[in-house]
Design a protein around this motif. Structure first.
Motif, PDB file in Angstrom:
ATOM      1  N   CYS A 295      54.296  35.536  47.075  1.00 59.44           N
ATOM      2  CA  CYS A 295      55.528  36.092  47.631  1.00 59.44           C
ATOM      3  C   CYS A 295      55.772  35.431  48.989  1.00 59.44           C
ATOM      4  O   CYS A 295      54.841  35.257  49.771  1.00 59.44           O
ATOM      5  CB  CYS A 295      55.350  37.601  47.789  1.00 59.44           C
TER       6      CYS A 295
ATOM      7  N   CYS B 103      55.194  38.609  51.799  1.00 62.46           N
ATOM      8  CA  CYS B 103      53.892  39.244  52.076  1.00 62.46           C
ATOM      9  C   CYS B 103      52.721  38.398  51.595  1.00 62.46           C
ATOM     10  O   CYS B 103      51.570  38.781  51.777  1.00 62.46           O
ATOM     11  CB  CYS B 103      53.836  40.639  51.470  1.00 62.46           C
TER      12      CYS B 103
ATOM     13  N   CYS C 211      58.244  40.507  43.839  1.00 61.74           N
ATOM     14  CA  CYS C 211      56.855  40.488  44.296  1.00 61.74           C
ATOM     15  C   CYS C 211      56.080  41.583  43.575  1.00 61.74           C
ATOM     16  O   CYS C 211      56.615  42.651  43.289  1.00 61.74           O
ATOM     17  CB  CYS C 211      56.807  40.715  45.798  1.00 61.74           C
TER      18      CYS C 211
ATOM     19  N   CYS D  16      55.056  43.893  47.292  1.00 63.69           N
ATOM     20  CA  CYS D  16      56.066  44.489  48.179  1.00 63.69           C
ATOM     21  C   CYS D  16      57.415  44.596  47.463  1.00 63.69           C
ATOM     22  O   CYS D  16      57.522  44.335  46.280  1.00 63.69           O
ATOM     23  CB  CYS D  16      56.169  43.697  49.479  1.00 63.69           C
TER      24      CYS D  16
ATOM     25  N   HIS E 289      60.071  42.839  47.986  1.00 65.46           N
ATOM     26  CA  HIS E 289      60.871  41.622  48.047  1.00 65.46           C
ATOM     27  C   HIS E 289      61.334  41.157  46.661  1.00 65.46           C
ATOM     28  O   HIS E 289      60.554  41.092  45.721  1.00 65.46           O
ATOM     29  CB  HIS E 289      60.068  40.515  48.737  1.00 65.46           C
TER      30      HIS E 289
END
Ligand code: ZN
Ligand code: ZN
Length: 297
Positions: free
Chosen positions: A233, A236, A269, A272, A274
């Motif tokens: 990702c 993160c 992700c 997270c 995202h």
């Protein structure tokens, strides 16, 4: 920790495989490590270790033990069983399902799921593949009946068969993993005798170690998963960034109306929130009018 925070703190941004030198537990009793180990070694520098657990307890293809839950749930459960049995925090498991293709007439499809669980990073990653290359088939012969054409089409010998009575107490007798003509004849004779209609039910054995066609599909899926786990990702840095869904509605080239075709690919992700929406990988930006519900209702 996000990218911004890492930069502000002057911390190094992780790159490369998150699993280099690590061991991942594969729950299988059907030799699937043969299909998966290479991909994980090459793309991730990770070693696959087989967990000695009876995955058949979670259901079998031949039907005597029913599967509970959808293939993703079953694969996740198997992966976690592997983790439990070894105490290593990373597990992998595959689950296949077979049946008629919903859109292609007279074709069967092999749907394979591969689930990866990392309990240290608290991520679960699912990869899927579907293949029209499957030998899935059955027939219901009487004792002594000629089934040469069937045997040829399902590649008997390199691929195995399962035989049971066609009717009555169907799972009272079950011959699995049959690869020899003499064993097959014997099984058909016994099962036909036990069946009230005098027929045996003969079907392809879909277990990976007795079905090279399926093993090939799993190998492809293994590479797909290794590639996914080698992608981090951008926010993160967790491994497992990849396509999780699609958005339909590719606009018609003539009238601009949304069509049922895929428009965007959704990347997300595993750790997270995202997410990114990307154009189709094949670069197609509009649909032909024949796919449009307005132009071609
Ligand atoms: Zn249109
Ligand atoms: Zn992330």
């Amino acid at each position: 920790m996000g990218k911004q925070v890492a930069r502000q703190l002057g911390l190094p941004i992780p790159t490369g495989s998150a699993y280099a030198g690590k061991t991942i537990i594969l729950a299988t009793k059907h030799g699937k490590e043969r299909a998966i180990s290479n991909a994980f070694r090459r793309h991730l520098g990770a070693e696959i270790e087989v967990a000695d657990i009876d995955t058949d307890k979670l259901g079998t293809f031949s039907g005597e033990i029913e599967r509970e839950g959808n293939p993703i749930e079953v694969a996740l459960r198997k992966a976690k069983l592997g983790i439990r049995s070894t105490g290593l925090g990373r597990g992998l498991a595959n689950e296949g399902s077979f049946g008629p293709h919903p859109a292609v007439p007279f074709s069967n499809v092999d749907l394979e799921v591969l689930a990866f669980v990392d309990e240290e990073l608290e991520i679960e990653v699912i990869e899927r593949i579907q293949s029209l290359k499957t030998n899935l088939a059955y027939c219901t012969p009487r004792a002594g009946e000629d089934i040469k054409a069937f045997l040829e089409s399902m590649h008997f010998g390199s691929h195995a068969l399962v035989v049971r009575p066609n009717d009555g107490d169907k799972y009272s007798t079950l011959f699995k993993g049959i690869q020899k003509v003499s064993d097959l004849e014997n099984a058909i004779r016994k099962c036909a005798q036990l069946s009230p209609d005098g027929k045996a039910h003969v079907e392809t054995d879909m277990r990976a170690h007795l079905n090279p066609t399926r093993m090939k599909v799993i190998r492809k899926l293994g590479y797909q998963m290794a590639k996914r786990l080698s992608t981090r990702c951008s926010e993160c840095f967790a491994p497992g960034w990849g396509i999780v869904d699609v958005e339909r509605g590719l606009p018609c080239a003539w009238c601009g109306a949304p069509t049922p075709l895929v428009w965007k690919e959704i990347y997300r992700c595993a750790a997270c929130e995202h997410e990114e929406r990307e154009k189709r990988a094949d670069g197609k930006e509009s649909a032909e009018a024949k796919n449009c519900p307005e132009c071609n209702p």
